[in-house]
Design a protein around this motif. Structure first.
Motif, PDB file in Angstrom:
ATOM      1  N   CYS A  35       1.162   6.780 -12.830  1.00  0.00           N
ATOM      2  CA  CYS A  35       0.990   7.509 -11.738  1.00  0.00           C
ATOM      3  C   CYS A  35       2.384   7.574 -10.797  1.00  0.00           C
ATOM      4  CB  CYS A  35       0.075   6.483 -10.549  1.00  0.00           C
ATOM      5  SG  CYS A  35      -1.458   6.143 -11.157  1.00  0.00           S
ATOM      6  N   PRO A  48       4.377   8.828  -5.308  1.00  0.00           N
ATOM      7  CA  PRO A  48       5.597   9.148  -5.273  1.00  0.00           C
ATOM      8  C   PRO A  48       6.638   8.762  -6.261  1.00  0.00           C
ATOM      9  CG  PRO A  48       5.059   7.615  -3.481  1.00  0.00           C
ATOM     10  CD  PRO A  48       3.901   7.971  -4.206  1.00  0.00           C
ATOM     11  N   ILE A  53      13.489   3.341  -4.103  1.00  0.00           N
ATOM     12  CA  ILE A  53      12.481   2.957  -3.046  1.00  0.00           C
ATOM     13  C   ILE A  53      12.984   1.640  -2.590  1.00  0.00           C
ATOM     14  CG2 ILE A  53      11.194   1.617  -5.069  1.00  0.00           C
ATOM     15  CD1 ILE A  53       9.426   3.852  -2.334  1.00  0.00           C
ATOM     16  N   ALA A  58       8.918   3.008   3.886  1.00  0.00           N
ATOM     17  CA  ALA A  58       7.459   3.323   3.282  1.00  0.00           C
ATOM     18  C   ALA A  58       7.082   4.806   3.777  1.00  0.00           C
ATOM     19  CB  ALA A  58       6.583   2.322   3.875  1.00  0.00           C
ATOM     20  N   SER A  70      -3.318   9.621   3.798  1.00  0.00           N
ATOM     21  CA  SER A  70      -2.596   8.611   3.737  1.00  0.00           C
ATOM     22  C   SER A  70      -1.975   8.054   5.028  1.00  0.00           C
ATOM     23  CB  SER A  70      -1.282   8.931   2.790  1.00  0.00           C
ATOM     24  OG  SER A  70      -0.489   7.850   2.731  1.00  0.00           O
ATOM     25  N   MET A 111      -3.345   4.047  -3.167  1.00  0.00           N
ATOM     26  CA  MET A 111      -2.818   3.359  -4.402  1.00  0.00           C
ATOM     27  C   MET A 111      -4.063   2.359  -4.783  1.00  0.00           C
ATOM     28  SD  MET A 111       0.465   1.767  -5.712  1.00  0.00           S
ATOM     29  CE  MET A 111       0.603  -0.053  -6.323  1.00  0.00           C
ATOM     30  N   THR A 112      -4.790   2.812  -5.662  1.00  0.00           N
ATOM     31  CA  THR A 112      -6.031   1.944  -6.233  1.00  0.00           C
ATOM     32  C   THR A 112      -5.544   0.951  -7.136  1.00  0.00           C
ATOM     33  OG1 THR A 112      -6.327   3.638  -8.128  1.00  0.00           O
ATOM     34  CG2 THR A 112      -7.466   3.928  -5.953  1.00  0.00           C
TER      35      THR A 112
HETATM   36  C1  HEC Z   1      -3.453   4.644 -10.234  1.00  0.00           C
HETATM   37  C2  HEC Z   1      -2.264   5.212  -9.897  1.00  0.00           C
HETATM   38  C3  HEC Z   1      -1.266   4.158  -9.242  1.00  0.00           C
HETATM   39  C4  HEC Z   1      -0.735   3.080 -10.242  1.00  0.00           C
HETATM   40  C5  HEC Z   1      -0.996   2.633 -11.532  1.00  0.00           C
HETATM   41  C6  HEC Z   1       0.450   2.519  -9.274  1.00  0.00           C
HETATM   42  N1  HEC Z   1       0.562   3.226  -8.233  1.00  0.00           N
HETATM   43 FE1  HEC Z   1       1.834   2.856  -6.512  1.00  0.00          FE
HETATM   44  N2  HEC Z   1       1.292   4.327  -5.640  1.00  0.00           N
HETATM   45  C7  HEC Z   1       0.212   5.356  -5.974  1.00  0.00           C
HETATM   46  C8  HEC Z   1      -0.330   6.237  -4.938  1.00  0.00           C
HETATM   47  C9  HEC Z   1      -1.456   7.183  -5.066  1.00  0.00           C
HETATM   48  C10 HEC Z   1       0.791   5.716  -3.708  1.00  0.00           C
HETATM   49  C11 HEC Z   1       0.656   6.528  -2.357  1.00  0.00           C
HETATM   50  C12 HEC Z   1      -0.296   5.528  -1.598  1.00  0.00           C
HETATM   51  C13 HEC Z   1      -0.528   6.040  -0.448  1.00  0.00           C
HETATM   52  O1  HEC Z   1      -0.401   7.176   0.227  1.00  0.00           O
HETATM   53  O2  HEC Z   1      -1.315   5.173   0.404  1.00  0.00           O
HETATM   54  C14 HEC Z   1       1.598   4.891  -4.348  1.00  0.00           C
HETATM   55  C15 HEC Z   1       2.550   4.112  -3.538  1.00  0.00           C
HETATM   56  C16 HEC Z   1       3.445   3.105  -4.127  1.00  0.00           C
HETATM   57  C17 HEC Z   1       4.611   2.694  -3.258  1.00  0.00           C
HETATM   58  C18 HEC Z   1       5.074   3.048  -1.702  1.00  0.00           C
HETATM   59  C19 HEC Z   1       5.607   4.343  -2.206  1.00  0.00           C
HETATM   60  C20 HEC Z   1       6.134   4.910  -0.707  1.00  0.00           C
HETATM   61  O3  HEC Z   1       6.811   6.257  -0.838  1.00  0.00           O
HETATM   62  O4  HEC Z   1       6.536   4.157   0.143  1.00  0.00           O
HETATM   63  C21 HEC Z   1       5.124   1.752  -4.239  1.00  0.00           C
HETATM   64  C22 HEC Z   1       6.289   0.746  -3.863  1.00  0.00           C
HETATM   65  C23 HEC Z   1       4.405   1.629  -5.266  1.00  0.00           C
HETATM   66  N3  HEC Z   1       3.337   2.732  -5.409  1.00  0.00           N
HETATM   67  C24 HEC Z   1       4.769   0.952  -6.622  1.00  0.00           C
HETATM   68  C25 HEC Z   1       3.984   0.830  -7.601  1.00  0.00           C
HETATM   69  C26 HEC Z   1       4.512   0.011  -8.700  1.00  0.00           C
HETATM   70  C27 HEC Z   1       5.638  -0.711  -8.609  1.00  0.00           C
HETATM   71  C28 HEC Z   1       3.390   0.092  -9.746  1.00  0.00           C
HETATM   72  C29 HEC Z   1       3.213  -0.489 -10.890  1.00  0.00           C
HETATM   73  C30 HEC Z   1       3.160  -2.047 -10.960  1.00  0.00           C
HETATM   74  C31 HEC Z   1       2.367   1.152  -9.170  1.00  0.00           C
HETATM   75  N4  HEC Z   1       2.820   1.578  -7.944  1.00  0.00           N
HETATM   76  C32 HEC Z   1       1.562   1.565  -9.841  1.00  0.00           C
HETATM   77  C33 HEC Z   1      -0.507   5.143  -7.184  1.00  0.00           C
HETATM   78  C34 HEC Z   1      -0.346   4.212  -8.297  1.00  0.00           C
END
Ligand code: HEC
Length: 135
Positions: A35, A48, A53, A58, A70, A111-112
């Protein structure tokens, strides 16, 4: 024997992070890869681009289209800037994090994925260290 493996893994981690964050060192990010990208200038995926980061507000990535429902940009608008402790909390339960920070029990993360629990603390720490150097 088990201990020496852990010690070796720790030593390799330190060596890995001593250099700059090159693609070859990013195996710790495997669970995020589907993702996210963290390479400068690359387009985000479902989530993103995570380049730089740590130290960013945020939900403030200007090149990423956050889902229209979001609430992550609302968190940034409150002055919340990602640091190690906040990312550690976020990764364990993104929805819970949003609910706490926004004081809104209905807030829901897009983010699931969760990396939850004390047994995953080392994994989260390695990811956060990687992200801290990836700027
Ligand atoms: C299934 C897909 C998925 C996975 C796997 C995933 N993320 Fe995300 N992540 C997202 C999405 C979609 C968002 C945006 C969330 C929102 O808008 O609420 C996000 C947002 C974030 C943000 C905030 C970014 C911002 O712009 O402020 C961080 C930090 C982050 N993820 C870290 C991680 C990290 C580190 C991992 C691995 C351990 C991870 N994510 C795994 C989908 C994922």
């Amino acid at each position: 024997m088990k201990f020496s493996h852990i010690a070796l893994a720790a030593a390799l981690t330190v060596v890995g992070f001593a250099g700059s964050a090159h693609a070859a060192d990013d195996a710790v990010m495997n669970k995020c890869r589907a993702c996210h990208t963290w390479e400068a200038g690359k387009k985000g995926k479902q989530g993103p681009n995570l380049f730089g980061i740590v130290g960013s507000a945020a939900g403030s990535n200007a090149d990423f289209k956050y889902n229209k429902s979001s609430v992550l940009p609302d968190v940034g608008a409150k002055g919340v800037v990602w640091d190690a402790a906040l990312i550690d909390e976020y990764l364990q339960d993104p929805t819970k994090f949003l609910q706490r920070v926004l004081g809104d029990a209905k807030a829901k993360s897009k983010m699931t994925f969760k990396l939850k629990g004390a047994d995953k603390a080392d994994e989260r720490a390695a990811i956060i260290e990687f992200l801290s150097n990836n700027k």
